[in-house]
Every structure is written in C-alpha cells, then in structure tokens.
Scaffold this active site. Sequence first.
Site: not given
Ligand code: GLC
Length: 749
Positions: A287
């Site tokens: 993430d």
């Molecule tokens: C965010 C979220 C994740 C998302 C990623 C890209 O922090 O936690 O669910 O897909 O970053 O946006």
Amino acid sequence: MKKIGSIIRLICLFFLSMQTNLLNAQTKTIAQKVDSVLQLMTIEEKVGQLNQYNDDWTATGPVTKDNDKAKQVKEGTVGSLLNCMGAERTRNWQNVAMQSRLKIPLLFGQDVIHGYKTTFPIPLAEAASWDMDAIQLAARIAATEAAASGIHWTFAPMVDIARDPRWGRVMEGAGEDPYLGSMIATARVKGFQGNKLGDLDAVMACAKHFAAYGAAIGGRDYNSVDMSDRLLWEVYLPPFKAAVDAGAATFMNSFNDLNGVPATGNAYLQRTILKGKWNYSGFVVSDWGSIGEMINHGNVKNSYEAALSAITAGSDMDMESRSYKNNLAQLVKENKVPIAFVDDAVKRILQKKFELGLFDDPFRFSNVQRENKVLNDPEHLKIARQVAAKSIVLLKNQNHLLPISKNTKTIAFIGPLVKEVKQNMGFWSIELPDVDYSKFIVTQWQGVQNKISKNSHLLYAKGCDIEGNNKNGFAEAVETAKKADVVIISVGERRDMSGEAKSRSNIHLPGVQEELIKAIQATGKPVVVLINAGRPLIFNWTADHVPAIVYSWWLGTAAGDAIADVLFGDYNPSAKLPISFPREEGQIPVYYSHFNTGRPAHNDSDLNYVSAYTDLSNSPRYAFGYGLSYSNFKYSNLQLSKSKMRSDETIEVSLQISNIGNYAGEETVQLYLRDRVGSIVRPVKELKDFKKLFLNAGETKTIRFMIDQQKLSFYNQQLQWVAEPGDFDLMIGSSSDDIRLKESFELLN
Ligand code: GLC
C-alpha cells in the site's frame, strides 16, 4: 484389420503429440517470454519493475515531490504508475516507456472502487443488496469504463472484514461477515476481470488490504491489529482466499502491523499463507508508502532494512516509498537479498503485462475513440440506478407510511443533503476533469421531482448544515413542513466523513440534524427520514420516534432516481444490512456471530451476573441481515432430508416462502447454523448460505439449501479445518435477529 487398427492408433498418437507440443508451446509461451525478457534485464531494470509512482492527477497518500519521473521511465526504472487516467494521458506515458532500452510497458493502476465515470453505490451499500449478480455487474461496468480510459488494474475489491463503524473505511468493504464477504469478493473479482485478462473491457483486480486491516484497534485507521491466528483464519482471511479462488490477479498488503509485524514485512501472511499454502501466482503491491512506513512502525531502522524485510516477506511492488528503488540493487550486490527474490517478483509482474497483451501492443487500452463511446453508454446509468435501488435499506415503515403516493398534493423535502450533487458519489469516487457533475448526477431533489405528478408541489428548505450548531434554518424548515402533506428529511454525513483516514470517535448524526428532525416531527406531519452515510450512524431518537426511516448510504450517479424509485414504490426495497448498527459507540464492537460466553444475558432486564451492559441493551440498534420490504413474507414447511449425517454426506434443506403482502418484491432468506458444542466455542449463529428471490404478491416458492461438511467446519486450536461430531441448530431467518424457522440435526462420527 489388426494392421489398419495399429495404423489408426499411430496416426492418432502423432496428432495428439503434435497438439500437446503446440499446447505446451502456447502455455509455455508467456513463461518463456518472461524468462527471455528477464535474461536481458540489468539489476536496475529489474528493480525498476518493482517501482510504482503516483502520477500527478491526484494523490491518495502523502506525496513525495520529485519531478524526474519521465527520466526514470525512459531509463526503464519505473514499472507502474497509479492515479494516471485517460486514454490520451496513458498513451503519452506509454510512449515515454517505449523510449527505454527494453521497451517494457508500464502498468496503470487506479482506485476504481465503485465505478469510474458512472459511480455506483459505495461498496458497503452494494453489499446491502445481497445480490451477487448486481454486484458483479457493477464491477463489470466499472472495469469496462476504466479499461477504456487506459487503466489496466484497479485497486479493488477491498475485502477487509470490518466490525467497527468508527473505522472510516468500513464504507469500502462488505461488512462484518466472512461468508457474505467471501461471496462479494468473488463477485467483484469476476466483475473486474471479466472473461479473461487481456480483453479490452477487463482490468486486473487487487484483493486488499492483506490482512486484517479492518480490525484496527479502536477503529482508528492505520492502528495496530492484534488477534489470534485462529480468529485471523476464521474471520479475516476467508474473503482473501475467495479472491484467490476467483483468480484475483494481484493483492495489496495493508498498513497495519499484525501482532506486531507490519503486513508489508509479514512473511507469515505473504509467503507462508498467500504464496505458500494458497499457491498464489499473482503479485503483491504494497500500500502507499507502507514499505517505508516500517521505519515508523519501529520494525526496521532505515529504508535499506525496509527494502530487505519487504522483499524477503514477499512484497513484490513498492508503491511510492522508493525503498526498492534506492536500496534493492545494493542489497543484491551485497548478497543480502538473493537475486531469486527479485527475479520472482519481476516475473510475477511481467507475467501480468504479457497476459494484458501490453508487450504485443502497449497502447491497446489507450484508444480515445473507444473511451468516448464507452464512457457515454446510457445503459451504464440505467444499471447504476437499478443497483442503487437494490442497495437502499428500509429500516422502519410504521403504518405503511411508505411508499408515498406520486399524486401527493404537497411534499416538503428538507435537509442539508437534498440538493447536494457530488456528496452522492461517496468516498473513493472518481471525478473526471471534463464532466459537469451538476448535470451528470441525479440529485435527491431532482429524483423526487422526476417522480411526482405534475399536480404535486415540492417544497424545499435546507434546515441546517451537516455539521455545526447553527439552527437559524429551523424556523423556515418547520414552516415549510407545516405546508406539506408529507415531509421527507435527508440527513447524514458528508461523503468525506467516512473513507480512508476518516475514523470518528462519535458516529451520531453530526451537528444539529437530529434536532431538526425533532422540530419537524413536532409539527405532527408524517415524516420520512433518509440517512446518507458511508458507515452505520447512531440516531436513537429518530429510530424511536420517526415513523419511516430509509438508509441510502451513498448511491452514486443515479442516487436521486433510485431513492425516488423506493420512496414512491416503483422499487420495493429489498436490501439487508451487511453490518450491525450499534446503539452507542460504547457498544462497539457489536456483531451477530458472537460467542455465547459463560454468562449469557437472555434479555435486557436480565442483569444478574450476566454478560451485559447495565446502561444499554446488548442488542444492536439494527441487526446484521435486517431490512424491511413493502411486502411481508411468510416462511413455512422447513424440512431436512435427514436428521443425522456423516461427514461425507449432505442434508438437503427445503422450505417455502410466500409473499403475503400487496407488493411484488424480493426477500433474502438467510441460513444460519450453530454448532452447539466445539473444542473451540462456536458462535451463537453463523451465516452459511442465503438466497435472494423475487415473489409476486400472493406467490409461494420452494427453496433449497445444501448442508455439507464444509458448512460445519471451523479452525480448531491447531488451526486444522475440522467438523466435529455433535448437534447443530439450523435457523432460517429474514435477519440474524428474526429467525422464522428452526430445526436441528446431528453430525455423526
Ligand atoms: C491508499 C489506500 C489504498 C489505495 C492506495 C492507492 O492509501 O490505502 O487502498 O489503493 O493508497 O490509492
């Protein structure tokens, strides 16, 4: 004759071996191509494939400012971009990637969570539909639109089980139950990925956030998670396993530490379970920045150690932390990381780029003409309206106040959300630069106007804001209500009050909205309250005093029309809650599949040395599986094919459902089991199956379920998946707290 027979056999064998070789050649082609590309790559280019940057459309995390991304793409040291959208923009970036030495195409990822241009209900609302076809279709359309805009990969479905509505991301998942959550995970993966990857209407799915992110202590986003492996396996992993079984192309790990080890550096999760026990062949993206955040966790000293820990634990791609870019080549050169770990990660990523057909044609998803056609398909809006209506939960309808007649002379529509436009999209919605949302989204006001007869008169008053203590609008709202035959009040959260980093300690209706409801209720007019939110809210006074309450979550582009379809009876509400609604924050976590304890409370007045609050009922305000209809359904004639079964046998369950109301409608019949005695105590009930069926008024249908060993099994102390002999209670209900029929049976040794 014998001679001819042997000649024929020889010919058959020849063609069979040709076909096998051809088949092998075809199936091995991608694997061979991946290997052939890998052999050409420098260590820097290999690490580049594991490096993902945010483009500059928007940011969904803390941004690191660097403006040499194009240079790095040209050098072949970037494998993917996220938040890069549009056929033209993705084509331009792909053109940059084609200037690199090996011309390895970029992957474009995006949070297409509940729609791309056409916004569908937030996932928690869709989960309330319990309609797998509708959920799959919504994901199918989202994928079709996203793929037409150059996107290869959605960071969805979010499959985190969540039992704490203080956690803002509860809006993004499928609620509290692993069985329902697994069914929905399957539907969404299939919807996003369509027939096969490489089709121009398919995007890679991404099961997230691996794992147990929804169990953050205190419902505070990004907070620690601490649980037994048994609970992890029983409640939080099943939707991820369902996603693997559905063929999810990718996984995303989670921000939280699990029992003290950050998920992104957690080899038990990513190597032992996902890539080991589950034999997963896709790739895992971290993430946003979560590899680097292992330093904040206090799990590693620096970025160098973070990269070492994450790649060793099975994190394949580094979203935005730059830990791999800055350290991985050195770690390999110093023999701290076997090149095999890097090669495995690179191969997993290249495999998907080949499957998507990007090596054959890097620009195949970036076609402006197709984009314009797909994004303006009117069919998508029609389906969005249908899915939205199916997601609306009727919580209360005293004296059949609903549905409202379209010919009602005067209707007052009051509240801070009545004329809102983008609020209806909810969190994790995508706003495209060239769309005029004031025209594209059907507001609640517009939806009711579209519905009522030309002789009806619609009055408006805002009443108050969503937050704040200003009651200056109350007087006008009350006067407006007094002029009406019926009053609809639309209240709730702002859409950005739930979602990522939106945990709230107080989940009561914000501001003075409930006081507005009280003031209007005091006029004596019939009142319908519409609640819009991304999470369960607390509204006890309203629940006790207002005759009709409808939970409409955030319903997306067609919100207004879908709400009007329900309020005025063109769609008979059929949704059921996928998550329990607490009476107070102090009750959290409250969920239906709890253990009995040694001192169960049998009712609210039983407080004598039992497991109960002395100041609040133990039961939720609204239970998992609860939702009303304009019709009533009678359950009868429950029969089991046998009362005893061996572990290799099954029991057929049959019953009849009758629509004894005046409206055609759908009922979701829920099957719960209770294992009365287990080596690990078992919940008082667990959802094990359900069927949503349509019945005309007066119609009766027979439905059937099958009980097999799988439905009787659980993880024992040794984490073995076992079904233990003994007695089971079978409960058929319209809700987890509305059991209509009961039977029992025995599992024999
Ligand atoms: C965010 C979220 C994740 C998302 C990623 C890209 O922090 O936690 O669910 O897909 O970053 O946006």
